[in-house]
Design an enzyme around this catalytic site. Structure first.
Site, PDB file in Angstrom:
ATOM      1  N   ARG A   6      -2.380   2.825   5.588  1.00 21.63           N
ATOM      2  CA  ARG A   6      -1.711   2.544   4.318  1.00 21.63           C
ATOM      3  C   ARG A   6      -0.215   2.338   4.498  1.00 21.63           C
ATOM      4  O   ARG A   6       0.436   1.801   3.587  1.00 21.63           O
ATOM      5  CB  ARG A   6      -1.936   3.682   3.325  1.00 21.63           C
ATOM      6  CG  ARG A   6      -3.364   3.916   2.925  1.00 21.63           C
ATOM      7  CD  ARG A   6      -3.447   4.839   1.725  1.00 21.63           C
ATOM      8  NE  ARG A   6      -2.908   4.175   0.546  1.00 21.63           N
ATOM      9  CZ  ARG A   6      -3.619   3.399  -0.264  1.00 21.63           C
ATOM     10  NH1 ARG A   6      -4.894   3.227  -0.056  1.00 21.63           N
ATOM     11  NH2 ARG A   6      -3.057   2.816  -1.287  1.00 21.63           N
ATOM     12  N   MET A  39       0.851  -1.192   0.000  1.00 22.68           N
ATOM     13  CA  MET A  39       0.000   0.000   0.000  1.00 22.68           C
ATOM     14  C   MET A  39       0.894   1.253   0.000  1.00 22.68           C
ATOM     15  O   MET A  39       1.334   1.693  -1.030  1.00 22.68           O
ATOM     16  CB  MET A  39      -0.910  -0.012   1.224  1.00 22.68           C
ATOM     17  CG  MET A  39      -1.925  -1.114   1.148  1.00 22.68           C
ATOM     18  SD  MET A  39      -3.565  -0.496   0.802  1.00 22.68           S
ATOM     19  CE  MET A  39      -4.239  -0.326   2.424  1.00 22.68           C
ATOM     20  N   CYS A  40       1.181   1.814   1.112  1.00 18.88           N
ATOM     21  CA  CYS A  40       1.891   3.088   1.308  1.00 18.88           C
ATOM     22  C   CYS A  40       0.927   4.253   1.146  1.00 18.88           C
ATOM     23  O   CYS A  40      -0.061   4.161   0.427  1.00 18.88           O
ATOM     24  CB  CYS A  40       3.071   3.303   0.371  1.00 18.88           C
ATOM     25  SG  CYS A  40       4.448   2.182   0.641  1.00 18.88           S
ATOM     26  N   GLY A  41       1.219   5.335   1.835  1.00 21.02           N
ATOM     27  CA  GLY A  41       0.426   6.554   1.709  1.00 21.02           C
ATOM     28  C   GLY A  41       1.332   7.711   1.358  1.00 21.02           C
ATOM     29  O   GLY A  41       2.459   7.792   1.848  1.00 21.02           O
TER      30      GLY A  41
END
Lengths: 230, 302
Positions: free
Chosen positions: B32, B1-3
């Site tokens: 995230r 994911m990652c944000g």
């Protein structure tokens, strides 16, 4: 009409959805207003009663997913997967919708006033989707039944590997996907389109300004002569 | 994911609140990216002859009590660097009046376990492992002031959870990039850049994209030209958010697999992976909220 208000800034979403699933159905017909959605995920997902739900703001992912019977209005934009796998009822997004709006929806009506992102109505299985703006690439990919109506433009690979869904587009189509072709619009299709425009509040839009796209049905069975189309 | 999160303020008065507005954006992206977080803030540039570097001591034992003043005293004694330091725990911004490479090389000899995370006249960079709330509190992100900043919350998918693999990544001077997604050809990019003398600090795919784009900028491309070449060379699913002293830039891959949403008002441009992270911003309900199109370049001037 009886009305119940929730404020997602004060009440956890789980409580709101629990109410919509368990308490509200006993009072079918009531309106439920949800303030401060602030992009939360799965608001009003899994409804199964003729409720009237109004979300006052922007919704996150999978809003009103799996809807049956309810009318859900989003006075804002919707994240990925709005009205995914809807069975019946109506979902109305007043703003824009992100990717995969109405994916795999079997029935009901999804209205999007603004643009929709990529893969709108992917694998559509019978629902009707009307988009006031444009749709992104790969829309109606592998759509099997139902109607996608686009008042604006469509991106690349529209209707790729399409089965029997109808796609009506008023604007330009960047490119058609494999096995999707323009078809002549007969009286029956024109009537379907006129009815959907009416239901979507676009009764002033002339059905004759749309083009109809459907499946060329060359991919139904593998044939080596079609290899280039895959 | 990652944000990913980015904020550029148009109204000068809001520069004082830049960090305060940003911290809830980062915390909103915790789901995230719960394993590491980072932030690059762009401030008024130092005078032409001065440079600053962001140095990280977290790989040393007792990092929280690292003696930064001793480092600066030794640097001034050895290189007459006119160096000054502003420390925040394991991180310090060291400014000086000599070439940045000389300072980098000196630090590598002085204490090989120190990491230099950024170089330039405008950029301050902080990144570390921990939840976004922990990292923001550890380095006082809420107090940051400046014109714009670029932040990231990481969920590691293709390289280990370590401070130097957290984002933002930098290359050259005053350029940083954060990434949500994954690249399929980072090793090809590394091989392509190696003959140009470009070296890598980590095995992270984002570093490959950062060094490729910075190389194009250094070769004379305008930011938009560099990004266009990025579309041709960088393969994978990505949303990139980039910062230079005067610009904030956003691109998405042709399939728009990785989310992004923008809210723009007369006062600011705010970018996040999801609207959740923008909901607290002042006036956001009347902002122009839109989803950036795939393979389009969005560049805002600071």
């Amino acid at each position: 009409m009886e009305s119940v208000n929730f404020d997602l800034a004060a009440t956890p979403l789980r409580e709101v959805n629990h109410y919509l699933h368990h308490q509200a159905p006993a009072r079918a017909g009531q309106q439920v207003r949800i303030d401060n959605p602030n992009g939360a995920h799965a608001i009003a997902a899994g409804l199964n009663a003729p409720l009237d739900v109004v979300i006052e703001g922007h919704a996150g992912y999978y809003a009103a997913g799996m809807n049956q019977h309810a009318t859900v209005t989003i006075n804002g934009s919707a994240g990925t997967g709005v009205a995914e796998n809807m069975m019946s009822g109506k979902v109305h997004v007043k703003g824009f919708a992100s990717n995969a709006a109405g994916a795999t929806a079997h029935g009901g009506l999804l209205l999007i006033d603004g643009d929709a992102g990529l893969r709108c109505a992917i694998s559509l299985k019978g629902a009707n989707v009307v988009v006031g703006g444009s749709v992104g690439s790969f829309s109606a990919f592998m759509a099997q039944a139902g109607n996608l109506v686009v008042l604006g433009d469509a991106g690349e690979a529209l209707g790729d590997s399409l089965y029997e869904a109808r796609i009506f587009v008023r604007g330009t189509v960047k490119s058609l996907g494999a096995d999707c072709e323009e078809k002549p619009m007969g009286e029956a299709e024109r009537a379907i389109l006129a009815d959907l425009l009416q239901q979507a509040g676009h009764a002033d839009v002339d059905p004759a300004s749309f083009k109809l796209y459907g499946s060329a049905r060359t991919l139904y069975n593998f044939h080596v002569d079609n290899a280039g189309a895959y | 994911m990652c944000g990913i999160v980015g904020l550029l303020v148009k109204t000068p008065a809001l520069r004082e609140q830049l960090g305060e507005l940003m911290v809830p954006m980062m915390i909103g992206m915790t789901e995230r990216g719960p394993d590491s977080a980072g932030l690059a803030v762009f401030t008024a540039p130092l005078p032409a002859g001065r440079r600053k570097i962001s140095v990280f001591a977290g790989y040393l034992e007792d990092a929280d009590r690292y003696d930064w003043q001793a480092l600066v005293d030794a640097l001034n004694r050895d290189l007459d660097a006119h160096a000054e330091v502003a420390a925040r725990g394991r991180h310090a911004i060291v400014s000086f009046a000599i070439a940045a490479d000389a300072v980098r090389n000196w630090i590598a000899d002085y204490q090989p376990l120190l990491k230099v995370f950024s170089t330039g006249r405008s950029i301050d960079l902080y990144k570390d492992i921990g939840t976004p709330a922990e990292v923001a509190a550890r380095y006082g992100f809420a107090g940051f002031k400046g014109t714009h900043l670029v932040g990231h919350t990481r969920m590691a998918t293709e390289s280990a959870v370590t401070p130097d693999r957290a984002h933002p990544f930098t290359a050259g001077e005053d350029f940083c990039l954060v990434h949500n997604g994954s690249l399929s050809n980072p090793n090809g990019i590394r091989r392509m850049l190696a003959p140009h003398g470009i070296r890598f600090d980590t095995d992270n795919d984002t570093e490959a994209a950062t060094r490729f784009l910075e190389w194009r900028l250094r070769e004379g491309d305008e930011l938009k030209e560099a990004l266009q070449k990025g579309f041709e060379v960088l393969d994978g699913f990505y949303t990139f958010l980039m910062g230079t002293p005067t610009e904030l830039a956003l691109i998405r891959d042709p399939f728009a697999c990785k989310p992004a949403v923008v809210a723009e008002t007369d006062d600011y441009v705010a970018i996040a992976s999801e609207f959740r992270s923008l909901a607290h911003l002042p006036g956001v309900n009347h902002a122009h909220v839109f989803e950036p199109a795939p393979e389009e370049m969005y560049v805002w001037k600071a």
